[in-house]
Design a protein around this motif. Structure first.
Motif, PDB file in Angstrom:
ATOM      1  N   ILE A 154       6.138   3.191   0.335  1.00 10.84           N
ATOM      2  CA  ILE A 154       5.229   2.054   0.446  1.00 10.84           C
ATOM      3  C   ILE A 154       5.368   1.389   1.803  1.00 10.84           C
ATOM      4  O   ILE A 154       6.406   1.519   2.476  1.00 10.84           O
ATOM      5  CB  ILE A 154       5.490   1.014  -0.666  1.00 10.84           C
ATOM      6  N   LEU A 155       4.323   0.667   2.191  1.00 12.95           N
ATOM      7  CA  LEU A 155       4.311  -0.111   3.434  1.00 12.95           C
ATOM      8  C   LEU A 155       3.640  -1.456   3.159  1.00 12.95           C
ATOM      9  O   LEU A 155       2.795  -1.558   2.268  1.00 12.95           O
ATOM     10  CB  LEU A 155       3.521   0.628   4.516  1.00 12.95           C
ATOM     11  N   LYS A 198       0.857  -1.185   0.000  1.00 11.13           N
ATOM     12  CA  LYS A 198       0.000   0.000   0.000  1.00 11.13           C
ATOM     13  C   LYS A 198       0.894   1.236   0.000  1.00 11.13           C
ATOM     14  O   LYS A 198       2.011   1.214   0.544  1.00 11.13           O
ATOM     15  CB  LYS A 198      -0.898   0.016   1.242  1.00 11.13           C
ATOM     16  N   TYR A 199       0.431   2.293  -0.626  1.00 13.48           N
ATOM     17  CA  TYR A 199       1.171   3.551  -0.559  1.00 13.48           C
ATOM     18  C   TYR A 199       0.913   4.211   0.789  1.00 13.48           C
ATOM     19  O   TYR A 199      -0.212   4.197   1.313  1.00 13.48           O
ATOM     20  CB  TYR A 199       0.767   4.471  -1.700  1.00 13.48           C
ATOM     21  N   ALA A 200       1.960   4.811   1.322  1.00 15.71           N
ATOM     22  CA  ALA A 200       1.880   5.392   2.666  1.00 15.71           C
ATOM     23  C   ALA A 200       1.413   6.834   2.642  1.00 15.71           C
ATOM     24  O   ALA A 200       0.983   7.366   3.676  1.00 15.71           O
ATOM     25  CB  ALA A 200       3.246   5.300   3.342  1.00 15.71           C
ATOM     26  N   THR A 201       1.482   7.484   1.491  1.00 20.79           N
ATOM     27  CA  THR A 201       1.106   8.899   1.398  1.00 20.79           C
ATOM     28  C   THR A 201       0.351   9.144   0.095  1.00 20.79           C
ATOM     29  O   THR A 201       0.405   8.337  -0.840  1.00 20.79           O
ATOM     30  CB  THR A 201       2.356   9.807   1.407  1.00 20.79           C
ATOM     31  N   THR A 228      -6.165   4.753   5.130  1.00 21.38           N
ATOM     32  CA  THR A 228      -6.460   5.740   4.094  1.00 21.38           C
ATOM     33  C   THR A 228      -6.158   5.130   2.732  1.00 21.38           C
ATOM     34  O   THR A 228      -5.117   4.475   2.552  1.00 21.38           O
ATOM     35  CB  THR A 228      -5.615   7.009   4.294  1.00 21.38           C
ATOM     36  N   ASN A 229      -7.047   5.333   1.807  1.00 25.40           N
ATOM     37  CA  ASN A 229      -6.928   4.717   0.493  1.00 25.40           C
ATOM     38  C   ASN A 229      -6.014   5.541  -0.421  1.00 25.40           C
ATOM     39  O   ASN A 229      -6.471   6.346  -1.230  1.00 25.40           O
ATOM     40  CB  ASN A 229      -8.320   4.579  -0.134  1.00 25.40           C
TER      41      ASN A 229
END
Length: 454
Positions: free
Chosen positions: A365-366, A356-359, A414-415
């Motif tokens: 990414i995380l 998933k993207y972190a921002t 958060t998407n």
């Protein structure tokens, strides 16, 4: 949001039995608070297809190929109409077995000198013959502790061609017998006698006095694939840290013959690096990389790192009704023309990875919550094969992101979107796969959600 509802009363009831069965991983991963209290009668499923997917290719400066990363790739692929060209060069030093080394006896005469690199496998056509050339390096200050990136070519003297060899994966896969002793699979390149004879002249007080003196005399070797052959279809996996990687001098002196001296690869002292470059010009993938199309790319070109990756956005995900998410399976399918496709030569990788993207900037990414400790098959990503409507076997990958989605519906996530990439099998790798994107009528990306509405 395109939704196809289907009541899952019976299936859900069965699922409840599975969830409640002792030892079931599903209930552990989701957490008991995510499982409805015995109410699966209202279970539903839906398929989301409004997924935007964009191919990204960019230089990744985080890839260092020296230091402890002794596994290398070597070779050339220039016969892949889908992904284009690839080339990999290996640079390495060899060292002294001890300071003050000397050849045995007096009156030494060279038999031969051979550079060998341990072979560990091949990707592509294992019967494809490739020619490799060894040059003497003249890179200034070639050092073990320098952070050589894969995109940095190092300097070698093209006027000092030391040797050539032609090999294929098939010819390299077996062990070899040297003076009746078995050695592991290796690429062996005989170097010219001028080089060998000059090596025999070096002394324990000169080039062999110390490692530094030896590396001043011999800065290293560049092993370079011949890219002029337009039918190269293989990349070879090598490892400098294996005992088969060494420089060997076969000689005799005034008393004895069949003498052997070895200059091994020493991981704590020898500089080494891997130059790897790709050229997509004229390939099918070139039409889909870094396009920045707002609607995304309907065909995806994933190439193992450092290579390409895909950004995925599912903008309607947060609009999903309040529910208990029992399963949220993101499914992606290979595009292939079947028998005779280049995919027969370059098979799809065994594992993809989803982050998933972190921002919102999508610059970091995380791992997803569903990844767990990476040992549980719940998350997915492994290659499987299915038969499509035309009877063709195709590769498919799927990820279960139920845990992530549940937290998203709770506003505890958060998407920012997802990043899809190949999980590489080595530091540098060339495995690749062509997948359906988010806007394709067939083989398109899908997110199937099985849930219980609250």
């Amino acid at each position: 949001m395109k939704i196809n509802f289907r009541n899952l009363g019976l299936l859900a009831a069965l699922s409840a039995v599975v969830y409640l069965a002792p030892g079931c991983n599903e209930s552990t991963i989701l957490g008991s608070e995510l499982i409805p209290g015995g109410d699966f009668v209202n279970g539903r499923d839906t398929v989301l297809t409004d997924i935007t997917s964009s191919n990204i290719f960019k230089v990744d400066s985080s890839y260092i190929t020296g230091g402890t990363f002794t596994a290398k790739i070597l070779g050339s692929i220039n016969a892949d109409p889908i992904f284009g060209h690839a080339q990999a060069i290996v640079y390495t030093q060899m060292g002294l077995t001890s300071p003050g080394f000397s050849f045995q006896g007096t009156g030494q005469v060279l038999d031969s000198v051979v550079l060998s690199i341990a072979y560990q496998g091949v990707y592509g056509d294992s019967t494809n013959q490739q020619t490799f050339r060894v040059y003497r390096m003249n890179e200034t200050n070639f050092r073990l502790d320098s952070a050589y990136r894969y995109f940095r070519p190092l300097s070698y003297d093209q006027g000092q061609l030391l040797g050539t060899a032609t090999a294929s994966g098939v010819s390299l896969k077996d062990s070899v017998s040297i003076y009746n002793a078995k050695q592991g699979p290796q690429l062996r390149i005989r170097l010219n006698n001028n080089f060998g004879s000059d090596l025999l002249k070096q002394t324990s007080t000169g080039a062999f006095a110390t490692d530094s003196a030896f590396r001043a005399y011999l800065k290293g070797f560049a092993i370079v694939p011949d890219t002029m052959n337009g039918n190269n279809k293989a990349m070879f996996y090598m490892n400098l840290a294996q005992i088969e990687s060494k420089l060997t001098v076969y000689y005799k002196n005034s008393v004895d013959d069949s003498l052997v001296a070895t200059f091994p690869f020493i991981g704590t002292a020898a500089a080494h690096s891997n130059y790897y470059t790709r050229n997509f010009a004229g390939s099918e993938a070139a039409q889909y990389l870094n396009t920045n199309r707002p609607e995304g790319d309907n065909q995806l070109y994933l190439l193992s790192g450092p290579g390409t990756f895909v950004k995925l956005t599912i903008p309607t995900l947060q609009q999903f009704p309040a529910s208990v998410i029992n399963k949220a399976e993101l499914v992606m399918t290979e595009i292939t023309t079947g028998i005779g496709s280049p995919n027969d030569i370059y098979p799809a990788p065994s594992q993809l990875m989803l982050y998933k993207y972190a921002t919102a900037a999508q610059d970091s990414i995380l791992p997803l919550r569903d990844f767990g400790n990476g040992q549980d098959p719940y998350f997915g990503g492994a290659r499987t094969e299915v038969t499509n409507f035309g009877g063709v076997r195709v590769v498919q990958y799927s990820f279960n992101i139920a845990h992530y989605m549940q937290y998203l519906l709770r506003n505890q996530e958060t998407n920012y979107g997802f990043r899809l990439q190949v999980n590489p099998s080595s530091r540098l790798d060339v495995r690749r796969v062509k997948l359906g994107g988010g806007k394709l009528s067939q083989y398109n990306l899908k997110l199937r959600i099985i849930y219980t509405k609250l």
